[in-house]
Motif scaffolding. Structure first.
Motif, PDB file in Angstrom:
ATOM      1  N   CYS A 120       0.830  -1.209   0.000  1.00 11.74           N
ATOM      2  CA  CYS A 120       0.000   0.000   0.000  1.00 11.74           C
ATOM      3  C   CYS A 120       0.863   1.257   0.000  1.00 11.74           C
ATOM      4  N   ALA A 121       1.932   1.252   0.771  1.00 12.91           N
ATOM      5  CA  ALA A 121       2.826   2.414   0.812  1.00 12.91           C
ATOM      6  C   ALA A 121       3.469   2.647  -0.552  1.00 12.91           C
ATOM      7  N   GLY A 122       3.847   1.584  -1.227  1.00  9.59           N
ATOM      8  CA  GLY A 122       4.450   1.706  -2.552  1.00  9.59           C
ATOM      9  C   GLY A 122       3.479   2.216  -3.597  1.00  9.59           C
ATOM     10  N   ILE A 123       2.247   1.692  -3.571  1.00 10.30           N
ATOM     11  CA  ILE A 123       1.221   2.143  -4.517  1.00 10.30           C
ATOM     12  C   ILE A 123       0.891   3.608  -4.266  1.00 10.30           C
ATOM     13  N   ALA A 124       0.740   3.979  -3.001  1.00  7.49           N
ATOM     14  CA  ALA A 124       0.418   5.364  -2.657  1.00  7.49           C
ATOM     15  C   ALA A 124       1.522   6.322  -3.099  1.00  7.49           C
ATOM     16  N   ALA A 125       2.771   5.963  -2.879  1.00  5.78           N
ATOM     17  CA  ALA A 125       3.890   6.822  -3.279  1.00  5.78           C
ATOM     18  C   ALA A 125       3.975   6.934  -4.799  1.00  5.78           C
ATOM     19  N   HIS A 126       3.748   5.835  -5.489  1.00  3.60           N
ATOM     20  CA  HIS A 126       3.840   5.827  -6.948  1.00  3.60           C
ATOM     21  C   HIS A 126       2.788   6.740  -7.582  1.00  3.60           C
ATOM     22  N   PHE A 127       1.565   6.665  -7.066  1.00  4.69           N
ATOM     23  CA  PHE A 127       0.472   7.456  -7.625  1.00  4.69           C
ATOM     24  C   PHE A 127       0.242   8.778  -6.887  1.00  4.69           C
ATOM     25  N   LYS A 128       1.100   9.060  -5.896  1.00  2.00           N
ATOM     26  CA  LYS A 128       1.051  10.306  -5.122  1.00  2.00           C
ATOM     27  C   LYS A 128      -0.323  10.531  -4.492  1.00  2.00           C
TER      28      LYS A 128
END
Length: 81
Positions: free
Chosen positions: A25-33
């Motif tokens: 979730c942290a990776g997806i959130a950072a990727h899509f800002k």
């Protein structure tokens, strides 16, 4: 955070910072800002109402490489076969 791949685009990664379980979730959130809590809520909704949130999380965990790694868990497993 996401890192650049060889073609100049951002690479989706599982992050070590801000993780609760595996960093998906942290990776997806950072990727899509977007806010990580929205991503977590999305996985929760898909789990409760459709039953696929946990499966989607496990698939993402297997195919997304961890921050600082070149290969995902799945890629590493397949190469050992």
């Amino acid at each position: 955070m996401s890192e650049n791949n060889g073609s100049g685009g951002k690479r989706l990664l599982r992050l070590r910072d801000g993780r609760m379980v595996a960093g998906v979730c942290a990776g997806i959130a950072a990727h899509f800002k977007i806010d990580v809590n929205l991503v977590r809520l999305g996985f929760g909704i898909f789990t409760v109402f459709y039953g696929i949130g946990v499966l989607a999380y496990l698939v993402a965990w297997a195919i997304l490489p961890e921050e600082g790694e070149d290969n995902s868990i799945l890629e590493t497993f397949v190469r050992k076969l």
